[in-house]
Design a protein around this motif. Structure first.
Motif, mmCIF file in Angstrom:
data_model
loop_
_atom_site.group_PDB
_atom_site.id
_atom_site.type_symbol
_atom_site.label_atom_id
_atom_site.label_comp_id
_atom_site.label_asym_id
_atom_site.label_seq_id
_atom_site.Cartn_x
_atom_site.Cartn_y
_atom_site.Cartn_z
ATOM 1 N N GLU A 68 0.833 -1.202 0.000
ATOM 2 C CA GLU A 68 0.000 0.000 0.000
ATOM 3 C C GLU A 68 0.867 1.250 0.000
ATOM 4 N N ASP A 69 1.961 1.241 0.763
ATOM 5 C CA ASP A 69 2.867 2.384 0.791
ATOM 6 C C ASP A 69 3.487 2.612 -0.588
ATOM 7 N N ASP A 71 2.221 1.628 -3.498
ATOM 8 C CA ASP A 71 1.156 2.098 -4.388
ATOM 9 C C ASP A 71 0.865 3.575 -4.150
ATOM 10 N N SER A 72 0.841 3.977 -2.891
ATOM 11 C CA SER A 72 0.589 5.371 -2.553
ATOM 12 C C SER A 72 1.702 6.268 -3.091
ATOM 13 N N ALA A 75 1.353 6.493 -6.862
ATOM 14 C CA ALA A 75 0.200 7.335 -7.191
ATOM 15 C C ALA A 75 0.542 8.808 -6.987
ATOM 16 N N THR A 76 1.269 9.105 -5.915
ATOM 17 C CA THR A 76 1.680 10.487 -5.652
ATOM 18 C C THR A 76 2.602 10.995 -6.756
ATOM 19 N N LEU A 152 -6.431 15.153 -3.790
ATOM 20 C CA LEU A 152 -6.159 13.723 -3.847
ATOM 21 C C LEU A 152 -4.762 13.410 -3.294
ATOM 22 N N LYS A 153 -3.806 14.242 -3.621
ATOM 23 C CA LYS A 153 -2.438 14.048 -3.131
ATOM 24 C C LYS A 153 -2.383 14.153 -1.613
ATOM 25 N N GLN A 155 -4.833 13.519 0.441
ATOM 26 C CA GLN A 155 -5.492 12.323 0.966
ATOM 27 C C GLN A 155 -4.565 11.120 0.927
ATOM 28 N N LEU A 156 -3.783 10.976 -0.139
ATOM 29 C CA LEU A 156 -2.859 9.846 -0.246
ATOM 30 C C LEU A 156 -1.751 9.912 0.799
ATOM 31 N N ASN A 157 -1.330 11.115 1.132
ATOM 32 C CA ASN A 157 -0.220 11.281 2.070
ATOM 33 C C ASN A 157 -0.647 11.142 3.526
#
Length: 158
Positions: A68-69, A71-72, A75-76, A152-153, A155-157
């Motif tokens: 997940e990290d 992927d995050s 995505a970032t 969105l960025k 939220q991902l962080n």
């Protein structure tokens, strides 16, 4: 060698841990972020990624968290690239708008007469309004996309 000795050797090799971390280098080549095991350019930044020790792993949950990290992070990075592209588009539209306004300011009386305007100033104002009506909504649309990507960025962080 006995089969027990062979098993013992294989098991001890299987549980030998790799170093506590492995290095990855991040560079930007022709505007594209690149990762490598070796320094890939003058701007190379070393990123340390801790290795997972199989003997100490607490199961699939820890592996899932690492996935997940990753992927995050990816995505970032993609969001950052999209933000940069949108910022370039906005800049290009703003430059186009400024260039067209400058060109409009050099309007002649003959052009103003053909437009049916009562004066050059009226013709300039009319033509400027037309250009702004065409370009400003595009800029506003890109700015809304930027806001959505930044949200969105964030939220991902978290």
């Amino acid at each position: 060698m006995t089969s027990n000795m062979v098993r013992a050797i294989i098991l001890s090799i299987a549980f030998i841990t790799i170093p506590a971390f492995s290095a990855v280098y991040q560079c930007t080549i022709d505007g594209v972020v690149t990762f490598s095991q070796l320094p890939c350019g003058e701007d190379a930044k070393e990123i340390t990624i801790p290795a997972t020790n199989v003997a100490q792993s607490t199961g699939a949950k820890q592996g899932k968290t690492i996935d997940e990290d990753i992927d995050s992070y990816l995505a970032t990075q993609k969001i950052d690239r999209n933000i940069a592209l949108i910022q370039r588009e906005i800049k290009q539209l703003q430059d186009t708008l400024a260039a067209q306004k400058t060109k409009i300011n050099y309007m002649t009386q003959d052009t103003a007469n053909r437009m049916g305007a009562s004066s050059i100033a009226d013709a300039i104002a009319q033509r400027t309004a037309q250009v702004e009506q065409r370009i400003k909504p595009q800029i506003e649309q890109y700015q809304q996309q930027l806001e959505a990507l930044n949200t969105l960025k964030i939220q991902l962080n978290q």
